[in-house]
Design a protein around this motif. Structure first.
Motif, PDB file in Angstrom:
ATOM      1  N   GLN A 188     -75.251  46.321  32.999  1.00  0.00           N
ATOM      2  CA  GLN A 188     -74.707  47.526  32.373  1.00  0.00           C
ATOM      3  C   GLN A 188     -75.790  48.285  31.615  1.00  0.00           C
ATOM      4  OE1 GLN A 188     -71.889  47.230  29.024  1.00  0.00           O
ATOM      5  NE2 GLN A 188     -70.612  48.726  30.089  1.00  0.00           N
ATOM      6  N   VAL A 191     -77.993  50.014  34.186  1.00  0.00           N
ATOM      7  CA  VAL A 191     -77.259  51.094  34.856  1.00  0.00           C
ATOM      8  C   VAL A 191     -77.152  52.318  33.961  1.00  0.00           C
ATOM      9  CG1 VAL A 191     -74.948  51.781  35.615  1.00  0.00           C
ATOM     10  CG2 VAL A 191     -75.958  49.678  36.485  1.00  0.00           C
ATOM     11  N   GLU A 192     -76.799  52.102  32.690  1.00  0.00           N
ATOM     12  CA  GLU A 192     -76.610  53.232  31.778  1.00  0.00           C
ATOM     13  C   GLU A 192     -77.943  53.880  31.400  1.00  0.00           C
ATOM     14  OE1 GLU A 192     -73.829  54.560  30.970  1.00  0.00           O
ATOM     15  OE2 GLU A 192     -72.500  53.071  31.853  1.00  0.00           O
ATOM     16  N   ASP A 197     -75.033  55.673  38.987  1.00  0.00           N
ATOM     17  CA  ASP A 197     -73.575  55.774  39.138  1.00  0.00           C
ATOM     18  C   ASP A 197     -73.171  55.192  40.483  1.00  0.00           C
ATOM     19  OD1 ASP A 197     -70.927  56.362  38.889  1.00  0.00           O
ATOM     20  OD2 ASP A 197     -71.136  58.532  39.151  1.00  0.00           O
ATOM     21  N   ALA A 199     -70.008  52.857  42.019  1.00  0.00           N
ATOM     22  CA  ALA A 199     -68.671  52.335  41.695  1.00  0.00           C
ATOM     23  C   ALA A 199     -68.623  50.809  41.794  1.00  0.00           C
ATOM     24  CB  ALA A 199     -67.634  52.964  42.621  1.00  0.00           C
ATOM     25  N   LEU A 201     -70.985  48.634  41.300  1.00  0.00           N
ATOM     26  CA  LEU A 201     -71.640  48.040  40.141  1.00  0.00           C
ATOM     27  C   LEU A 201     -70.725  48.069  38.924  1.00  0.00           C
ATOM     28  CD1 LEU A 201     -75.364  49.266  40.255  1.00  0.00           C
ATOM     29  CD2 LEU A 201     -74.488  46.944  40.580  1.00  0.00           C
ATOM     30  N   ASP A 202     -69.976  49.143  38.760  1.00  0.00           N
ATOM     31  CA  ASP A 202     -69.051  49.232  37.635  1.00  0.00           C
ATOM     32  C   ASP A 202     -68.015  48.113  37.689  1.00  0.00           C
ATOM     33  OD1 ASP A 202     -70.354  51.478  36.735  1.00  0.00           O
ATOM     34  OD2 ASP A 202     -68.978  52.887  37.689  1.00  0.00           O
ATOM     35  N   GLN A 203     -67.511  47.817  38.875  1.00  0.00           N
ATOM     36  CA  GLN A 203     -66.519  46.754  39.026  1.00  0.00           C
ATOM     37  C   GLN A 203     -67.134  45.381  38.750  1.00  0.00           C
ATOM     38  OE1 GLN A 203     -64.893  47.238  42.970  1.00  0.00           O
ATOM     39  NE2 GLN A 203     -64.098  49.293  42.543  1.00  0.00           N
ATOM     40  N   ILE A 205     -69.701  44.812  36.813  1.00  0.00           N
ATOM     41  CA  ILE A 205     -69.976  44.757  35.377  1.00  0.00           C
ATOM     42  C   ILE A 205     -68.724  44.372  34.609  1.00  0.00           C
ATOM     43  CG2 ILE A 205     -70.494  46.180  33.362  1.00  0.00           C
ATOM     44  CD1 ILE A 205     -72.464  47.728  35.208  1.00  0.00           C
ATOM     45  N   ILE A 206     -67.602  44.988  34.943  1.00  0.00           N
ATOM     46  CA  ILE A 206     -66.345  44.677  34.252  1.00  0.00           C
ATOM     47  C   ILE A 206     -65.990  43.206  34.411  1.00  0.00           C
ATOM     48  CG2 ILE A 206     -63.854  45.089  34.265  1.00  0.00           C
ATOM     49  CD1 ILE A 206     -64.474  48.010  34.991  1.00  0.00           C
TER      50      ILE A 206
END
Length: 242
Positions: A188, A191-192, A197, A199, A201-203, A205-206
């Protein structure tokens, strides 16, 4: 002999670490999670300024909670090093230094947060839009600072997870949870900070952050209630050795 030494923790130190873990979770959840959500409006300096001025009491409570987190972090960093240095002095030092680096970034982050208040409550705060823009810059710097200290914290959790897995004083599955979940903070942060961006990777990370959060809370509770008492695995090993 080695296993026996590893399980001879100071119960009061272990319980203190457990209590600090829970205190950090509560104070940090309030100051890092709740307060900014009530004040900062992304891309709208005027709205953020109005929210801060209308919620100055909440802002001050957030500063107090953030300050408490930093102080608690200093204490738990030393205690964890004390508990795990017999397991591996080198890795315990890695855990200590990486968490100490995180604390330094958290201190700088708190300064940015307080500067926004100073800018908005100055004698000429409403003479132009410039104070609002500068305060928003401080808010944005504070938000990005969180991702910077997450890199240090992720490195700390990698080392701590390894130490927990090697020690027989804590269940191994908690160590694996800390080790694997550490990549949630690391990914995270990267990425930030690189403005990526994706999607998928966001999943990921969560999922990893859920794992590490549950592992951290469970680790804190284990320390608080067990106080460094030997696990069943270590008891069996010592009985076999005898």
């Amino acid at each position: 002999m080695t296993h026996q030494m590893q399980t001879q923790w100071d119960p009061s130190a272990a319980r203190a670490a457990g209590g600090l873990y829970l205190a950090i979770a509560i104070c940090g959840g309030f100051s890092i999670g709740y307060v900014p959500m009530q004040i900062v409006v992304a891309g709208d300096p005027a709205a953020s300024a109005a929210n801060l001025l209308a919620n100055q009491g909440l802002f001050r409570l957030g500063v107090l909670a953030d300050s408490a987190v930093i102080l608690f972090e200093l204490a738990i960093t030393v205690i964890l090093y004390h508990l795990f240095r017999q397991t591996s002095p080198t890795m315990a030092m890695v855990a200590l230094l990486s968490r100490a680096g995180m604390i330094v970034i958290m201190g700088v982050n708190l300064l940015f947060w307080v500067m926004s208040y100073i800018v908005l409550t100055g004698p000429e705060a409403f003479s132009s839009d410039q104070p609002h823009i500068l305060a928003q810059f401080c808010f944005d710097a504070h938000a990005m600072g969180v991702f910077v200290w997450q890199l240090f914290f992720g490195a700390h959790l990698l080392a701590l997870g390894w130490l927990v897995c090697k020690s027989d004083a804590v269940p191994n599955f908690l160590g694996w949870g800390l080790f694997v979940g550490a990549f949630g903070y690391l990914i995270q942060g990267l990425v930030e900070l690189t403005f990526t961006d994706i999607a998928l990777l966001d999943q990921i990370i969560i999922a990893l952050l859920v794992v590490v959060t549950l592992s951290e809370v469970s680790f804190g509770l284990w320390l608080l209630f067990r106080g460094g008492a030997p696990t069943r695995k270590s008891e069996n090993q010592m009985a076999a050795a005898a």
